[in-house]
Design a protein around this motif. Structure first.
Motif, PDB file in Angstrom:
ATOM      1  N   GLN A  50     -10.230   0.229  43.158  1.00 14.39           N
ATOM      2  CA  GLN A  50      -8.959  -0.054  43.864  1.00 14.39           C
ATOM      3  C   GLN A  50      -8.128   1.215  44.017  1.00 14.39           C
ATOM      4  O   GLN A  50      -8.433   2.235  43.405  1.00 14.39           O
ATOM      5  CB  GLN A  50      -8.170  -1.122  43.103  1.00 14.39           C
ATOM      6  N   ILE A  97      -3.969   2.957  44.703  1.00 14.55           N
ATOM      7  CA  ILE A  97      -2.511   2.848  44.858  1.00 14.55           C
ATOM      8  C   ILE A  97      -2.234   3.382  46.261  1.00 14.55           C
ATOM      9  O   ILE A  97      -2.770   4.420  46.654  1.00 14.55           O
ATOM     10  CB  ILE A  97      -1.760   3.659  43.764  1.00 14.55           C
ATOM     11  N   ILE A 153       1.171  -9.741  46.770  1.00 11.71           N
ATOM     12  CA  ILE A 153      -0.218 -10.046  46.457  1.00 11.71           C
ATOM     13  C   ILE A 153      -0.974  -8.727  46.325  1.00 11.71           C
ATOM     14  O   ILE A 153      -1.008  -7.938  47.276  1.00 11.71           O
ATOM     15  CB  ILE A 153      -0.876 -10.930  47.544  1.00 11.71           C
ATOM     16  N   GLY A 162      -2.233  -4.209  41.632  1.00 13.41           N
ATOM     17  CA  GLY A 162      -2.843  -2.876  41.508  1.00 13.41           C
ATOM     18  C   GLY A 162      -2.214  -2.071  40.395  1.00 13.41           C
ATOM     19  O   GLY A 162      -2.177  -2.497  39.243  1.00 13.41           O
ATOM     20  N   GLY A 180       0.936  -1.419  40.145  1.00 16.76           N
ATOM     21  CA  GLY A 180       2.289  -1.901  39.874  1.00 16.76           C
ATOM     22  C   GLY A 180       3.361  -1.092  40.597  1.00 16.76           C
ATOM     23  O   GLY A 180       4.556  -1.402  40.499  1.00 16.76           O
ATOM     24  N   GLU A 199      -2.376 -10.510  40.816  1.00 12.13           N
ATOM     25  CA  GLU A 199      -3.525  -9.596  40.874  1.00 12.13           C
ATOM     26  C   GLU A 199      -4.781 -10.350  40.459  1.00 12.13           C
ATOM     27  O   GLU A 199      -4.780 -11.111  39.504  1.00 12.13           O
ATOM     28  CB  GLU A 199      -3.270  -8.404  39.943  1.00 12.13           C
ATOM     29  N   VAL A 217      -7.830  -8.798  39.682  1.00  7.15           N
ATOM     30  CA  VAL A 217      -8.590  -8.073  38.644  1.00  7.15           C
ATOM     31  C   VAL A 217      -7.766  -8.075  37.353  1.00  7.15           C
ATOM     32  O   VAL A 217      -6.740  -7.401  37.263  1.00  7.15           O
ATOM     33  CB  VAL A 217      -8.904  -6.616  39.079  1.00  7.15           C
ATOM     34  N   VAL A 240      -7.817  -1.753  50.874  1.00 14.13           N
ATOM     35  CA  VAL A 240      -8.974  -2.315  50.161  1.00 14.13           C
ATOM     36  C   VAL A 240      -9.061  -3.805  50.514  1.00 14.13           C
ATOM     37  O   VAL A 240      -8.066  -4.414  50.903  1.00 14.13           O
ATOM     38  CB  VAL A 240      -8.865  -2.126  48.627  1.00 14.13           C
TER      39      VAL A 240
HETATM   40  N1  SAH Z   1       0.286  -2.804  45.507  1.00 15.21           N
HETATM   41  C1  SAH Z   1      -0.697  -1.978  44.836  1.00 15.21           C
HETATM   42  C2  SAH Z   1      -1.866  -1.664  45.739  1.00 15.21           C
HETATM   43  C3  SAH Z   1      -3.133  -2.023  45.080  1.00 15.21           C
HETATM   44  S1  SAH Z   1      -4.571  -2.094  46.087  1.00 15.21           S
HETATM   45  C4  SAH Z   1      -0.056  -0.738  44.252  1.00 15.21           C
HETATM   46  O1  SAH Z   1       1.125  -0.495  44.497  1.00 15.21           O
HETATM   47  O2  SAH Z   1      -0.728  -0.028  43.494  1.00 15.21           O
HETATM   48  C5  SAH Z   1      -4.715  -3.841  46.353  1.00 15.21           C
HETATM   49  C6  SAH Z   1      -4.888  -4.692  45.141  1.00 15.21           C
HETATM   50  O3  SAH Z   1      -5.111  -6.035  45.602  1.00 15.21           O
HETATM   51  C7  SAH Z   1      -6.078  -4.355  44.236  1.00 15.21           C
HETATM   52  O4  SAH Z   1      -5.615  -4.130  42.942  1.00 15.21           O
HETATM   53  C8  SAH Z   1      -6.949  -5.596  44.325  1.00 15.21           C
HETATM   54  O5  SAH Z   1      -7.622  -5.886  43.113  1.00 15.21           O
HETATM   55  C9  SAH Z   1      -5.948  -6.682  44.681  1.00 15.21           C
HETATM   56  N2  SAH Z   1      -6.490  -7.884  45.301  1.00 15.21           N
HETATM   57  C10 SAH Z   1      -7.517  -7.993  46.188  1.00 15.21           C
HETATM   58  N3  SAH Z   1      -7.720  -9.280  46.542  1.00 15.21           N
HETATM   59  C11 SAH Z   1      -6.801 -10.015  45.850  1.00 15.21           C
HETATM   60  C12 SAH Z   1      -6.511 -11.420  45.772  1.00 15.21           C
HETATM   61  N4  SAH Z   1      -7.213 -12.330  46.440  1.00 15.21           N
HETATM   62  N5  SAH Z   1      -5.497 -11.813  44.975  1.00 15.21           N
HETATM   63  C13 SAH Z   1      -4.768 -10.902  44.258  1.00 15.21           C
HETATM   64  N6  SAH Z   1      -5.013  -9.572  44.284  1.00 15.21           N
HETATM   65  C14 SAH Z   1      -6.009  -9.129  45.066  1.00 15.21           C
END
Ligand code: SAH
Length: 226
Positions: free
Chosen positions: A74, A76, A100, A103, A105, A122, A124, A220
């Protein structure tokens, strides 16, 4: 011993000053120069210690103009993307926002500097737990965490003034649309994984749903629990 402690303290002070300067530079050149104008968003981007939310291997790159790996395949998002998405929901101080994709945070922290309550989901587990720990250590008390498939949103606390989705979905998940307040805005990357997607702003007005493409992006994939 005391000397060592004092020395470490000094080094620490110097480093946090340096990161503050890098952050200022990021805000001016990556965010304001590219047209982000919302004062609340800019102020929040000035405040959040992005370097505290990325793995130590890439900490020195925290304020660069790019996304960074955070583990588990994943990333940021790039600072500009976080600012742009934050501004696009027109955040207000009394807002309740659903995110949603917790990641690292970072997006949740930026929101938490502006709005009343942030609910973030999240899929994961290790990522969600790490972000919850990091954000608590940083003192945030208005961010609420859930591990699960964000496709279903977080019904218990609905409706939300705004929703930010940070993973690319083939379409707008209907449960999220339902959990959006009347008059609310959702921002979401829509399209196939591993291809260019469209960042879409969705506005809900009664039974009318208005969507507009804002720009091509690469996020992603939105994954689904089995
Ligand atoms: N907002 C985050 C970006 C993370 S990347 C930041 O500021 O760091 C996107 C994230 O979405 C990843 O951590 C991934 O695991 C999560 N993700 C993907 N599909 C998801 C789902 N169905 N429900 C919740 N999270 C999901």
């Amino acid at each position: 011993m005391l000397k060592l402690v004092l020395l470490l303290l000094l080094v620490n002070l110097f480093q946090s000053d340096e990161r503050q300067a890098e952050r200022e530079h990021m805000v001016v050149h990556q965010i304001q120069d590219r047209g982000v104008k919302d004062e609340l968003t800019i102020e929040a981007m000035r405040k959040v210690d992005r370097h505290k939310l990325v793995p130590s291997e890439v900490r020195h790159l925290a304020y660069q103009d790019r996304p960074l790996p955070i583990g588990f395949g994943q990333t940021i998002s790039q600072p500009y993307m976080v600012a742009y998405m934050t501004e696009s929901i027109r955040p207000g101080e009394n807002f309740k926002v659903l995110e949603i994709g917790t990641g690292s945070g970072y997006q949740a922290a930026v929101l938490a500097e502006i709005v009343a309550e942030v609910y973030t989901v999240e899929i994961v587990e290790d990522l969600g737990k790490r972000a919850a720990n990091d954000l608590r250590d940083m003192g945030y008390q208005n961010i609420h965490f859930k591990i699960g498939d964000g496709y279903y949103g977080w019904q218990e606390h609905a409706p939300y003034d705004a929703i930010i989705v940070t993973a690319a979905s083939e379409q707008v998940p209907p449960p999220l649309l339902k959990q959006l307040k009347d008059g609310g805005r959702m921002i979401i990357p829509v399209g196939s994984p591993f291809m260019t997607q469209q960042l879409v702003i969705v506005e809900k007005k009664g039974k009318r749903i208005r969507s507009r493409n804002l720009m091509p992006v690469r996020f992603v994939p939105f994954t689904r629990s089995k």
